[in-house]
Design a protein around this motif. Structure first.
Motif, PDB file in Angstrom:
ATOM      1  N   MET A   1     -42.315  31.429  20.451  1.00 37.94           N
ATOM      2  CA  MET A   1     -42.741  30.687  19.270  1.00 37.94           C
ATOM      3  C   MET A   1     -44.222  30.934  19.007  1.00 37.94           C
ATOM      4  SD  MET A   1     -42.181  28.725  16.733  1.00 37.94           S
ATOM      5  CE  MET A   1     -43.311  27.861  15.646  1.00 37.94           C
ATOM      6  N   ALA A   2     -44.547  31.188  17.744  1.00 39.80           N
ATOM      7  CA  ALA A   2     -45.925  31.478  17.364  1.00 39.80           C
ATOM      8  C   ALA A   2     -46.750  30.206  17.313  1.00 39.80           C
ATOM      9  CB  ALA A   2     -45.954  32.178  16.015  1.00 39.80           C
TER      10      ALA A   2
ATOM     11  N   VAL B   1     -39.321  29.750  23.556  1.00 38.56           N
ATOM     12  CA  VAL B   1     -38.792  30.760  22.648  1.00 38.56           C
ATOM     13  C   VAL B   1     -38.124  30.069  21.462  1.00 38.56           C
ATOM     14  CG1 VAL B   1     -37.038  32.582  22.431  1.00 38.56           C
ATOM     15  CG2 VAL B   1     -38.479  32.449  24.470  1.00 38.56           C
ATOM     16  N   LEU B   2     -38.311  30.632  20.291  1.00 37.87           N
ATOM     17  CA  LEU B   2     -37.560  30.187  19.120  1.00 37.87           C
ATOM     18  C   LEU B   2     -36.168  30.786  19.253  1.00 37.87           C
ATOM     19  CD1 LEU B   2     -37.568  28.698  16.408  1.00 37.87           C
ATOM     20  CD2 LEU B   2     -38.401  30.797  15.337  1.00 37.87           C
TER      21      LEU B   2
ATOM     22  N   GLU C   1     -32.598  21.961  19.920  1.00 40.74           N
ATOM     23  CA  GLU C   1     -31.716  23.084  20.258  1.00 40.74           C
ATOM     24  C   GLU C   1     -32.127  24.393  19.593  1.00 40.74           C
ATOM     25  OE1 GLU C   1     -29.385  20.340  17.354  1.00 40.74           O
ATOM     26  OE2 GLU C   1     -30.698  20.124  19.114  1.00 40.74           O
ATOM     27  N   HIS C   2     -33.096  24.364  18.706  1.00 42.33           N
ATOM     28  CA  HIS C   2     -33.592  25.607  18.132  1.00 42.33           C
ATOM     29  C   HIS C   2     -34.552  26.328  19.075  1.00 42.33           C
ATOM     30  CE1 HIS C   2     -32.528  23.530  14.183  1.00 42.33           C
ATOM     31  NE2 HIS C   2     -31.776  24.603  14.230  1.00 42.33           N
ATOM     32  N   PHE C   3     -34.930  25.685  20.162  1.00 38.46           N
ATOM     33  CA  PHE C   3     -35.883  26.249  21.115  1.00 38.46           C
ATOM     34  C   PHE C   3     -35.249  26.395  22.500  1.00 38.46           C
ATOM     35  CE2 PHE C   3     -38.273  23.900  17.918  1.00 38.46           C
ATOM     36  CZ  PHE C   3     -39.257  24.795  17.549  1.00 38.46           C
ATOM     37  N   ALA C   4     -35.858  27.236  23.318  1.00 35.42           N
ATOM     38  CA  ALA C   4     -35.423  27.386  24.705  1.00 35.42           C
ATOM     39  C   ALA C   4     -36.645  27.632  25.576  1.00 35.42           C
ATOM     40  CB  ALA C   4     -34.436  28.543  24.846  1.00 35.42           C
TER      41      ALA C   4
END
Length: 331
Positions: free
Chosen positions: A69-70, A7-8, A20-23
């Motif tokens: 995230m795309a 995920v963004l 850290e911008h992603f999970a």
């Protein structure tokens, strides 16, 4: 029956992209409804455009924090509720960074049975088609032209340079570092390479193109674009494919200077494009690309990283110029 997803988590804004911008999260595996297809992701394509999508709407809707995230990739049909696809078929799908996705079947087409299948994402996928159409249709090269390519060691640039050699052009690649430069000249057959990281970059560029540039294939924008712009010949053509220099971090302090006067006095043609513009000509492009690969005129370089969880680091590395050729993640 679970579905791992990247995920963004939050938009980076003017920051450089960071882990850290992603999970990583786990959701329930979806089920296909009427007219839909359940896909299992095999490989996810990584491109500088992934970062551009975080800045706002482009040729696709803007991304938002909290969504998967795309990204596009190579997927296998697991369950199909449409007639033209069956389990086991491979498709290219905008399925996002996740193990499973459900998409409308009407937007999907079965891919040809080509080996290795990773070539369906590189030379026979978006990278190869972007290089083919961007160079040949927008650059309008002629034998004997001097062609310069930025991000020349990347997925698109490395193919553009080889197509230019096939078409009888003199080819100069711009890439980061001496090692990439040697790879371009020694293995891919470029005539010269210029290191944009060198403090002598502009001098190196002038030395590599003493008579000027006929065709510039731009993947970066920024200072590299500006340097090449001033080296263009009269009636030169610029194919504008990407603007990597402005995708990650704070925007540059200024745009290229002197553009209006240069365009007029040198009678330059600048053309932006996206690969979908030429979708009705894909069959011709693929026939040429396959013939060049089969003959050994076009070498395919792929950079494959394993593990869905490694997608964020793989994209960050691509933006930093780690890759050579087409980078993808094997899920």
């Amino acid at each position: 029956m679970t579905n791992r997803q990247i995920v963004l988590d939050r938009l980076p804004g003017g920051e450089r992209l960071a882990p850290e911008h992603f999970a990583l999260q786990t959701a329930e595996r979806p089920t296909a409804g009427p007219g839909e297809v359940l896909l299992k992701t095999r490989y996810i394509s990584l491109d500088a455009a992934n970062r551009a999508w975080m800045q706002g709407a482009t040729y696709r809707a803007a991304l938002a924090g909290g969504q998967v995230m795309a990204g596009g990739g190579l997927s296998e049909v697991v369950q199909s509720n449409v007639d033209h696809l069956k389990p086991g078929d491979l498709v290219f799908a905008d399925a996002g960074w996740q193990e499973y996705a459900v998409l409308p079947g009407k937007h999907l087409s079965k891919l040809p049975d080509l080996k290795p299948e990773t070539h369906l994402l590189s030379v026979y996928g978006v990278a190869g088609l972007t290089a083919y159409f961007g160079f040949l249709e927008c650059g309008q090269p002629k034998a004997g032209d001097t062609v310069v390519i930025s991000a020349a060691a990347g997925s698109v640039g490395s193919i553009v340079g080889q197509i230019a050699k096939i078409k009888g052009c003199r080819v100069v690649g711009i890439a980061g570092g001496e090692e990439k430069g040697r790879w371009l000249t020694d293995e891919l057959g470029f005539d010269a390479a210029v290191d944009y990281k060198s403090p002598e970059f502009k001098r190196q560029l002038r030395a590599a193109v003493p008579d000027g540039i006929d065709v510039y294939f731009d993947n970066t924008g920024g200072d590299i674009f500006e340097a090449c712009l001033f080296a263009m010949k009269n009636h030169g053509r610029i194919a504008c494919c990407g603007a990597l220099s402005s995708y990650d971090g704070a925007p540059p302090p200024h745009g290229p200077r002197g553009i209006p006067g240069l365009i007029v006095t040198k009678r330059l043609t600048l053309r932006g494009f996206v690969v979908m513009d030429f979708a009705d000509q894909n069959a011709r492009a693929l026939a040429d690309l396959q013939a060049w690969v089969a003959s050994g005129q076009l070498k395919v370089q792929e950079d494959i990283i394993d593990g869905l969880e490694n997608l964020p680091a793989a994209l960050i590395g691509l933006l930093g110029g780690e890759n050579r050729g087409k980078r993808m993640v094997r899920v």
